[in-house]
Scaffold this motif. Structure first.
Motif, PDB file in Angstrom:
ATOM      1  N   UNK A 374       9.064  -9.624  31.545  1.00 23.31           N
ATOM      2  CA  UNK A 374       8.015  -9.532  30.260  1.00 23.31           C
ATOM      3  C   UNK A 374       7.169 -10.610  30.120  1.00 23.31           C
ATOM      4  N   UNK A 375       5.686  -9.841  30.533  1.00 22.78           N
ATOM      5  CA  UNK A 375       4.693 -10.863  30.872  1.00 22.78           C
ATOM      6  C   UNK A 375       3.301 -10.425  29.518  1.00 22.78           C
ATOM      7  N   UNK A 376       3.206 -11.737  29.344  1.00 25.54           N
ATOM      8  CA  UNK A 376       1.993 -11.028  28.177  1.00 25.54           C
ATOM      9  C   UNK A 376       0.398 -12.382  28.489  1.00 25.54           C
ATOM     10  N   UNK A 377      -0.075 -11.696  28.422  1.00 21.89           N
ATOM     11  CA  UNK A 377      -1.332 -12.366  28.234  1.00 21.89           C
ATOM     12  C   UNK A 377      -2.653 -12.340  27.772  1.00 21.89           C
ATOM     13  N   UNK A 378      -3.356 -13.189  27.143  1.00 22.70           N
ATOM     14  CA  UNK A 378      -4.178 -13.039  25.779  1.00 22.70           C
ATOM     15  C   UNK A 378      -5.172 -12.571  26.435  1.00 22.70           C
ATOM     16  N   UNK A 379      -6.463 -11.938  25.707  1.00 23.47           N
ATOM     17  CA  UNK A 379      -7.507 -11.100  26.401  1.00 23.47           C
ATOM     18  C   UNK A 379      -8.769 -12.270  27.109  1.00 23.47           C
ATOM     19  N   UNK A 380      -8.774 -13.144  25.919  1.00 26.65           N
ATOM     20  CA  UNK A 380      -9.675 -13.375  26.788  1.00 26.65           C
ATOM     21  C   UNK A 380      -9.270 -13.928  28.420  1.00 26.65           C
ATOM     22  N   UNK A 381      -8.086 -14.330  28.636  1.00 27.95           N
ATOM     23  CA  UNK A 381      -7.475 -15.140  29.916  1.00 27.95           C
ATOM     24  C   UNK A 381      -8.169 -14.117  30.466  1.00 27.95           C
ATOM     25  N   UNK A 382      -7.152 -12.873  30.198  1.00 30.77           N
ATOM     26  CA  UNK A 382      -7.298 -12.147  31.520  1.00 30.77           C
ATOM     27  C   UNK A 382      -8.408 -11.622  31.709  1.00 30.77           C
ATOM     28  N   UNK A 383     -10.123 -11.822  31.003  1.00 32.08           N
ATOM     29  CA  UNK A 383     -11.292 -11.698  31.631  1.00 32.08           C
ATOM     30  C   UNK A 383     -11.377 -12.183  32.120  1.00 32.08           C
ATOM     31  N   UNK A 384     -10.922 -13.895  31.674  1.00 27.03           N
ATOM     32  CA  UNK A 384     -11.567 -15.007  32.885  1.00 27.03           C
ATOM     33  C   UNK A 384     -10.806 -14.648  34.073  1.00 27.03           C
ATOM     34  N   UNK A 385      -9.565 -14.455  34.007  1.00 25.62           N
ATOM     35  CA  UNK A 385      -9.037 -14.162  35.772  1.00 25.62           C
ATOM     36  C   UNK A 385      -9.894 -12.776  36.152  1.00 25.62           C
ATOM     37  N   UNK A 386      -9.983 -11.880  35.816  1.00 18.60           N
ATOM     38  CA  UNK A 386     -10.724 -10.598  36.286  1.00 18.60           C
ATOM     39  C   UNK A 386     -12.220 -11.126  36.568  1.00 18.60           C
ATOM     40  N   UNK A 387     -13.177 -12.160  36.040  1.00 20.89           N
ATOM     41  CA  UNK A 387     -13.842 -12.407  36.921  1.00 20.89           C
ATOM     42  C   UNK A 387     -14.120 -13.244  38.045  1.00 20.89           C
ATOM     43  N   UNK A 388     -12.766 -14.030  38.119  1.00 19.79           N
ATOM     44  CA  UNK A 388     -12.796 -14.399  39.495  1.00 19.79           C
ATOM     45  C   UNK A 388     -12.122 -13.242  40.680  1.00 19.79           C
ATOM     46  N   UNK A 389     -11.287 -12.599  40.298  1.00 15.79           N
ATOM     47  CA  UNK A 389     -10.937 -11.533  40.819  1.00 15.79           C
ATOM     48  C   UNK A 389     -10.240  -9.982  40.474  1.00 15.79           C
ATOM     49  N   UNK A 390     -11.629  -9.533  41.132  1.00 15.40           N
ATOM     50  CA  UNK A 390     -12.148  -7.927  39.523  1.00 15.40           C
ATOM     51  C   UNK A 390     -10.825  -7.287  40.047  1.00 15.40           C
ATOM     52  N   UNK A 391     -10.283  -7.263  40.883  1.00 21.89           N
ATOM     53  CA  UNK A 391      -9.034  -6.499  41.552  1.00 21.89           C
ATOM     54  C   UNK A 391      -8.218  -6.260  40.318  1.00 21.89           C
ATOM     55  N   UNK A 392      -7.725  -7.461  39.638  1.00 22.09           N
ATOM     56  CA  UNK A 392      -6.581  -7.123  38.585  1.00 22.09           C
ATOM     57  C   UNK A 392      -7.063  -6.510  37.872  1.00 22.09           C
ATOM     58  N   UNK A 393      -8.179  -6.270  36.978  1.00 19.70           N
ATOM     59  CA  UNK A 393      -8.171  -4.598  36.569  1.00 19.70           C
ATOM     60  C   UNK A 393      -7.811  -4.194  37.239  1.00 19.70           C
ATOM     61  N   UNK A 394      -6.969  -3.176  38.387  1.00 21.68           N
ATOM     62  CA  UNK A 394      -6.446  -2.467  39.074  1.00 21.68           C
ATOM     63  C   UNK A 394      -5.141  -1.602  37.690  1.00 21.68           C
ATOM     64  N   UNK A 395      -4.640  -3.870  37.551  1.00 26.91           N
ATOM     65  CA  UNK A 395      -3.675  -3.228  36.957  1.00 26.91           C
ATOM     66  C   UNK A 395      -3.557  -2.707  35.199  1.00 26.91           C
ATOM     67  N   UNK A 396      -4.796  -2.492  34.882  1.00 27.21           N
ATOM     68  CA  UNK A 396      -4.705  -2.023  33.568  1.00 27.21           C
ATOM     69  C   UNK A 396      -5.005  -0.424  34.241  1.00 27.21           C
ATOM     70  N   UNK A 397      -5.671  -0.360  34.732  1.00 24.39           N
ATOM     71  CA  UNK A 397      -5.506   1.379  35.815  1.00 24.39           C
ATOM     72  C   UNK A 397      -4.582   2.486  35.832  1.00 24.39           C
ATOM     73  N   UNK A 398      -3.938   0.562  36.595  1.00 18.37           N
ATOM     74  CA  UNK A 398      -2.265   1.776  37.169  1.00 18.37           C
ATOM     75  C   UNK A 398      -1.112   1.571  35.485  1.00 18.37           C
ATOM     76  N   UNK A 399      -1.211   1.369  35.166  1.00 22.15           N
ATOM     77  CA  UNK A 399      -0.865   1.268  33.823  1.00 22.15           C
ATOM     78  C   UNK A 399       0.247   0.422  33.987  1.00 22.15           C
ATOM     79  N   UNK A 400       0.552  -1.406  34.975  1.00 25.38           N
ATOM     80  CA  UNK A 400       1.496  -2.261  34.564  1.00 25.38           C
ATOM     81  C   UNK A 400       1.117  -3.084  33.178  1.00 25.38           C
ATOM     82  N   UNK A 401      -0.271  -3.153  33.130  1.00 19.77           N
ATOM     83  CA  UNK A 401      -0.758  -4.017  31.804  1.00 19.77           C
ATOM     84  C   UNK A 401      -1.130  -3.091  30.887  1.00 19.77           C
TER      85      UNK A 401
END
Length: 433
Positions: A374-401
């Motif tokens: 199980x993994x939980x990431x607060x939205x502000x933290x996810x946005x911070x990670x995605x700002x440095x690694x844009x490919x992280x947003x594909x985790x949402x598109x693929x249904x992993x998050x």
């Protein structure tokens, strides 16, 4: 009555005058046994006796502790910055031992005592540099050798400095029993500082406490606690600081199986470009086959100088198969990483069923394993990670998050070759067995 008193006095005289020479031999054997045990347990260091003069009431000896001429010894030497070439350095231990069931000779020393035993000793330490120069180190090691041969030592040193090294109060207590293969340590160092030009390293409030017993399988079980108040490194005016850090581990051997629990907490005060970061880890291991685990540990230790990972794996593969075939469980109940934007929280559990070691195959491991995460990431933290690694947003598109309120979450389970992520099945192709 008078005869009994006279007889008692004669017996006391015999104990005081006759036994020290006999007991001195036993004390020497006990010291040698402890040294041999220490050598067996340390592939990185070599301990040699360079002299031992045994008297009737007192004896004197010298030991040298140096890097061993082994891959592990060379690796430790290199990590500490001494390089592979040249002789030294060495820690020199000069010991004066007062022996006798009643060690009357020890009363002339600062911490002398008539407590029964094989002897009492005082040891002074010196550092021999690679250039051959010798520097006396502060403090004295006081040692009691019990009637059973068990050794209890205590080292204390007042604050001081030598060259580019400064230290605070140090206190180390070690109880060792070579027969029982038990080692107890309780140590603390208030502070230590190394300075070299504009490079400064400091550490404070260091503590190590351990109660460990060697098993028949060549590894220890027991309790270990490590604490570091703070560590800082300053290079050319740039500082990196972390602490406090604590580590706890407890393990036990029961009916040929090993179980352990562990916990780590650490904080970095100001990570460059990020800010304050902290980690919390809680986990456990269970059901490990002790004999197979011991062989795997020894295999890794003996092959760690191999440059080719494939050769290292081939050394331990057979024993590793036996270890896994015996079944095991691993549970990371908490793995939290906290940044200024929030806390990334994770938990993970893996169970491997026992199988026949004679027919075990790596491909079959997929069928004998169950896991959940199980993994939980607060939205502000996810946005911070995605700002440095844009490919992280594909985790949402693929249904992993998936978004759940103010958090992004992932829930995964694996069983019998079927992986389920957030309720969606994802079959894993299994190779033919």
């Amino acid at each position: 009555m008078k005869k009994s008193i006279v007889g008692g006095l004669i017996l006391l005289a015999l104990i005081v005058l006759i036994t020290p020479g006999i007991v001195g031999h036993l004390a020497e054997r006990s010291v040698n046994r402890q040294v041999e045990w220490a050598v067996d347990e340390n592939r990185e260091l070599e301990i040699t006796a360079t002299g031992f003069e045994r008297g009737w009431f007192s004896s004197a000896g010298r030991h040298r502790v140096e890097f061993a001429a082994t891959p592990a010894g060379r690796e430790l030497r290199d990590v500490l910055g001494f390089g592979d070439a040249g002789a030294g350095p060495a820690l020199i231990i000069d010991t004066e031992l007062d022996h006798g069931i009643v060690p009357v000779a020890s009363m002339r020393r600062e911490q002398g005592s008539l407590r029964p035993g094989l002897g009492r000793a005082e040891s002074r330490l010196s550092y021999e540099a690679p250039d051959g120069s010798v520097t006396e180190l502060p403090g004295v090691v006081y040692t009691n050798i019990g009637l059973s041969g068990a050794v209890s030592s205590r080292y204390s040193a007042a604050p001081g400095s030598a060259g580019n090294v400064t230290w605070g109060v140090a206190d180390v207590k070690v109880d060792s029993d070579a027969r029982a293969h038990r080692l107890e340590i309780d140590s603390r160092l208030d502070s230590i500082e190394f300075r070299s030009g504009d490079d400064l390293f400091t550490a404070g409030e260091l503590r190590f406490v351990g109660d460990m017993t060697d098993t028949p399988h060549d590894f220890y079980v027991g309790d270990v606690d490590v604490a570091v108040g703070s560590v800082a490194r300053v290079v050319s005016g740039v500082q990196l600081r972390f602490g406090p850090m604590t580590l706890h581990s407890d393990s036990e051997l029961d009916d040929g199986r090993v179980a352990s629990n562990f916990a780590i907490d650490m904080r970095v005060e100001d990570m460059p470009g990020v800010g304050e970061v902290s980690w919390q880890l809680r986990g456990s291991l269970g059901g490990l086959d002790a004999a197979a685990l011991g062989r795997v540990i020894n295999g890794l230790d003996e092959s760690r100088d191999e440059d080719d990972p494939a050769l290292m794996f081939s050394t331990i593969e057979r024993d590793l198969k036996v270890l896994i075939a015996g079944g095991l469980s691993a549970d990371i109940g908490q793995l939290d990483v906290t940044l200024p934007q929030g806390t990334l929280a994770t938990d993970l559990a893996v169970t491997v069923d026992d199988t026949d070691p004679d027919t075990f195959a790596w491909t079959g491991l997929l069928l004998s394993t169950e896991a959940r995460a199980n993994l939980r990431i607060p939205a502000p933290l996810f946005e911070y990670i995605a700002s440095m690694y844009p490919d992280a947003r594909s985790m949402i598109a693929l249904g992993f998050l998936v978004r759940n309120g103010d958090d992004y979450e992932l829930a995964a389970e694996y069983r019998q070759g079927l992986l389920t992520i957030n309720g969606a099945p994802m079959p894993i192709p299994l190779p033919s067995m």
